[in-house]
Enzyme design. Structure first.
Site, mmCIF file in Angstrom:
data_model
loop_
_atom_site.group_PDB
_atom_site.id
_atom_site.type_symbol
_atom_site.label_atom_id
_atom_site.label_comp_id
_atom_site.label_asym_id
_atom_site.label_seq_id
_atom_site.Cartn_x
_atom_site.Cartn_y
_atom_site.Cartn_z
ATOM 1 N N CYS A 11 0.820 -1.219 0.000
ATOM 2 C CA CYS A 11 0.000 0.000 0.000
ATOM 3 C C CYS A 11 0.854 1.269 0.000
ATOM 4 C CB CYS A 11 -0.960 -0.006 1.179
ATOM 5 S SG CYS A 11 -0.215 -0.530 2.730
ATOM 6 N N TYR A 12 2.059 1.165 0.504
ATOM 7 C CA TYR A 12 2.965 2.331 0.555
ATOM 8 C C TYR A 12 4.294 1.940 -0.083
ATOM 9 C CZ TYR A 12 -0.332 4.074 4.079
ATOM 10 O OH TYR A 12 -1.440 4.493 4.721
#
Lengths: 396, 139
Positions: free
Chosen positions: A143-144
């Site tokens: 996600c990051y």
């Protein structure tokens, strides 16, 4: 509970503020009023007493949310102008502590180190609107995915910036001397050998917790002056310790109560948050903090009339005793009147004194707070819970 | 005859740094001097901080002599400054200022700097927590 002749509520005083009928005086002015009119009459006349302090408060810092980049980054390590900030909270949050020293500083390798820049200075730069170099590193997640980000930010660019100081406004603090044969460089400033000077650090009769020694009005939710804006008491401060020896006037004779303070950094000003470099010690932050004390009854009126000559602290040796740790032996008790006079006598020796906290700025804070309240810009915050007094006399 | 005592900063250029000049102030102008600080920089320019005492006439003649020799002379007070914008009037400087050039006005509680009392020791430069003091003894 004693029967009181004067009894006011927060609501009544706030209504007076809204109607511009409130009577506000500073803690210095209250001394004379109580002396002249007595505590009952003073409590009838005066609704609020304002206090102030402006000193180096190491236990300070700010939570910053600096927003997402594209691609997104989970910032694990964060630096602001090369000063490490704690990144172990959510993806784009960090906490910059006042005493964090800039990376690459020679520290005390050449003693005494100068400590020219650190967390306190970052906070001052932020509130001054200066551009800050933000550097962040992550390890990459689904996600990051980003690993690294570097950009310039200002306080305006930050989504949120919250000053949160875990321990401020110490109720009393030691007076430091040095009995050793060499100069020492401490958080209490430079202390020359053989007791050549004595340093102290409170605003005495203007200091918030000296004016409410049993915390009858100060607690979680008390609205305060913080860094030039309105903030709040968030919690009892770390090391809050009400059970210490007190004088007959209730004032602690050594370090006692503390409070945690919180406020919106975006509204604060570099005039009231100033980075400090303590030679040979490290960096810190001068914090301006002021508390309005509602005069709910004559007992509180009496407490707010406390004078420097009735406030005592202990003199400790920072040359040998303090660094050694353990129980400290007091070299004597001294009043803030004596400390502010510029000379004290210890072991028959006259010693010049120097403050670390600015009485001049403390006085300004009390005046500003008074002005805000008189203009109706500042309403009292009624505490949801008072600072713990652990069985000491406490009334509401 | 009135005597004066003043602290001055003398800046030497590299070509005259090795000439015996300060002693002439005693020989020719009957001035007492106390060297508070003396430095020679890598390019051989020098800076000296002196406290000079003597009659007003001799002092002025001595100053003219130094200037004629090509030295830059100015009162020490011009080299030491307090940044009043930066000073937070805490008073930490009082602890280490050995000449009482820094003091607190007991009424206003503001820190006051009296450059006439300063001897240019520079301790306040790094001792001041907010770096409000500056001493410029460069050439």
């Amino acid at each position: 509970m004693k029967k009181r002749k004067v009894q006011k509520t927060y609501q009544e005083i706030n209504e007076k503020i809204r109607q511009r009928k409130v009577v506000v005086v500073t803690a210095e002015e209250m001394i004379d009023i109580v002396e002249r009119h007595g505590e009952v009459e003073a409590a009838r006349k005066v609704d609020i007493v304002t206090t102030g302090t402006f000193g180096p408060m190491c236990s300070s810092g700010a939570f910053l949310n600096f927003g997402h980049t594209s691609p997104r980054l989970k910032a694990m390590k964060v630096w602001l102008n090369d000063v490490p900030a704690y990144g172990g909270i959510a993806a784009v949050d960090c906490y910059i502590g006042a005493t964090e020293v800039v990376e690459g500083d020679p520290l005390n390798s050449v003693h005494p180190g100068e400590f020219n820049y650190g967390g306190g200075h970052v906070i001052e730069d932020l509130v001054a609107g200066n551009s800050i170099r933000l550097r962040a590193e992550g390890y990459g997640t689904d996600c990051y995915p980003a690993r690294r980000s570097e950009r310039n930010i200002t306080l305006r660019d930050l989504r949120d910036a919250i000053l949160f100081n875990p321990r401020n406004a110490y109720q009393n603090y030691s007076c430091a001397v040095n009995q050793s044969d060499k100069a020492i460089y401490t958080y209490m400033g430079v202390i020359r050998p053989r007791m050549a000077n004595a340093n102290y650090s409170t605003s005495g009769q203007l200091s918030p917790l000296f004016n409410d020694p049993y915390y009858m009005t100060i607690g979680i939710g008390t609205r305060i002056f913080l860094g030039g804006a309105q903030g709040f008491v968030a919690w009892p401060g770390t090391q809050h310790n009400p059970r210490v020896t007190r004088g007959e006037n209730g004032v602690p004779k050594s370090g006692a109560g503390t409070l945690a303070a919180i406020g919106n950094l975006k509204n604060m000003s570099p005039e009231w948050l100033v980075g400090a470099s303590m030679l040979g010690y490290g960096v810190s932050l001068y914090v301006g903090l002021g508390i309005p004390i509602p005069i709910l009854n004559e007992e509180i009126a009496r407490y707010t009339a406390v004078k420097d000559e009735d406030i005592y602290t202990q003199i400790y040796d920072y040359g040998k005793d303090y660094p050694h740790g353990g129980e400290l032996k007091s070299l004597g008790e001294v009043s803030y009147k004596a400390l502010r006079s510029g000379k004290i006598v210890v072991n028959n020796k006259e010693i010049p004194t120097a403050p670390l906290s600015s009485y001049y700025k403390a006085r300004q804070i009390a005046e500003i707070l008074k002005n805000w309240i008189e203009k109706g810009e500042f309403i009292l915050g009624e505490p949801q819970e008072l600072l713990p007094s652990d069985g000491l006399p406490q009334t509401r | 005859m009135s005597t004066v005592t003043k602290k001055i900063v003398i800046r030497y250029s590299a070509d005259i740094v090795e000439q015996p000049i300060t002693c002439q102030l005693v020989k020719k102008y009957d001035l007492d001097f106390n060297i508070l600080k003396a430095r020679i920089f890598p390019r051989r320019e020098g800076v000296m901080v002196l406290e000079l005492s003597g009659t007003k006439e001799n002092f002025e003649a001595g100053m003219r002599f130094l200037k004629e020799k090509g030295l830059k002379v100015e009162p020490l007070s011009k080299s030491v400054t307090m940044n009043v914008e930066k000073c937070i009037h805490c008073g930490a400087c009082i602890a280490f200022c050995s000449t009482d050039a820094l003091s607190i006005d007991p009424q206003t509680m503001k820190v006051i700097f009296d450059p006439e009392k300063c001897n240019g020791c520079e301790v306040c430069v790094t001792g001041c927590p907010v770096r409000a003091m500056a001493v410029d003894l460069s050439v």
